[in-house]
Enzyme design. Structure first.
Site, short mmCIF file in Angstrom:
data_model
loop_
_atom_site.label_atom_id
_atom_site.label_comp_id
_atom_site.label_asym_id
_atom_site.label_seq_id
_atom_site.Cartn_x
_atom_site.Cartn_y
_atom_site.Cartn_z
N GLU A 132 1.92 119.90 -39.95
CA GLU A 132 2.99 119.16 -38.98
C GLU A 132 3.07 119.58 -37.97
O GLU A 132 2.73 120.69 -37.46
CB GLU A 132 4.04 120.17 -40.42
N ASP A 133 3.79 118.65 -37.73
CA ASP A 133 3.86 119.09 -35.86
C ASP A 133 4.97 120.36 -35.71
O ASP A 133 4.27 121.23 -34.62
CB ASP A 133 4.72 117.95 -34.77
N ASP A 136 11.43 123.17 -39.26
CA ASP A 136 12.90 122.61 -38.05
C ASP A 136 13.10 123.25 -39.23
O ASP A 136 13.18 125.04 -39.85
CB ASP A 136 13.22 121.31 -37.88
N PHE A 185 15.77 121.80 -29.48
CA PHE A 185 14.83 119.59 -29.03
C PHE A 185 13.53 119.73 -27.76
O PHE A 185 13.89 119.58 -26.89
CB PHE A 185 15.76 118.55 -29.00
N ARG A 198 6.17 110.78 -27.62
CA ARG A 198 5.07 111.43 -27.91
C ARG A 198 4.30 111.23 -27.45
O ARG A 198 2.81 112.29 -27.90
CB ARG A 198 5.01 110.06 -29.38
#
Ligand code: IMP
Ligand code: MG
Length: 217
Positions: A132-133, A136, A185, A198
């Site tokens: 996973e990037d 959160d 963010f 991206r």
């Protein structure tokens, strides 16, 4: 006469500065984004990311020296992380991808996770690593862990590049974490804002507007 003008110019400059008409040049690590009002501040350079990914790969391989590692990338944010990690791992590696939607077009999670693309092959008996990037709220990961545990893998582990520890709602954690980051963010290295950014090599904080407001504020 000339020195009077210099003094006058200095006074005018100070006044304009005070009312915010003159802005400082962006610092070397801060640059304009793709659209007006969007600013990027580098948080983690590409070099640091690559070094960390290599370190994570060594740790993972140490834990599973002889297994074929089946990497499952969560589309689309994890693609660069997965590609770099896979090349650093050595040994036998296979991969698959799945799609989930949790954010829509905004920046705050709806709290609802939906599977938009399932895996191509089964994972029963495999050593699986979810890639996973960013972690959160943890709602996506919680959903995935439940889904995959039911499919009876031999081992199920999680690698995340970034971890916004402060934002956690679900009681989950990754087995391998790259960087804990503050509640801001971020975009780049696979992470997007409305499908943009991206392709940035670094991870950057996205700020909107002149006051440096971040997307999470
Ligand atoms: P979670 O379910 O809240 O843990 O959200 C996980 C997903 O939300 C990640 O895989 C990202 O796709 C997205 N996400 C969370 N924070 C950010 C961010 O700062 N930038 C871009 N995407 C994010
Ligand atoms: Mg993601």
């Amino acid at each position: 006469m000339c020195s009077l003008r210099i003094v006058w110019n200095k006074v005018r400059f100070r006044e304009q500065w005070a009312v915010g008409k003159i802005r400082t040049k962006k610092t070397a690590k801060e640059k304009e984004g793709h659209r007006p009002g969007e600013t990027l501040r580098e948080l983690i350079s590409h070099a640091r990311i690559r070094a960390k990914v290599a370190e994570m790969a060594r740790e993972i391989r140490r834990d599973f020296p002889d297994d074929t590692l089946h990497l499952i990338g969560v589309l689309k944010g994890s693609i660069f992380f997965l590609a770099d990690l896979a090349r650093e791992l050595g040994g036998e590696v296979s991969f698959d991808f799945l799609g989930v939607s949790s954010y829509g077009k905004g920046t705050d999670s709806t709290g609802e996770v939906k599977l938009t693309k399932d895996l191509d092959v089964g994972i029963e008996g495999r050593t699986v690593l979810i890639v996973e990037d960013i972690l959160d709220t943890g709602l996506t990961l919680k959903y995935l862990l439940k889904l995959f545990e039911e499919r009876k893998p031999k081992h199920l582990r999680v690698a995340v590049l970034l971890d916004k520890v402060e934002r956690r709602i679900a009681d989950v954690k990754a087995d391998y974490t790259g960087f804990p980051i503050p509640n801001e963010f971020v975009v780049g290295y696979g992470l997007d804002f409305d499908e943009r950014y991206r392709n940035l090599p670094d991870v950057c904080v996205l700020q909107l507007g002149s006051r440096g407001k971040t997307k999470n504020e």
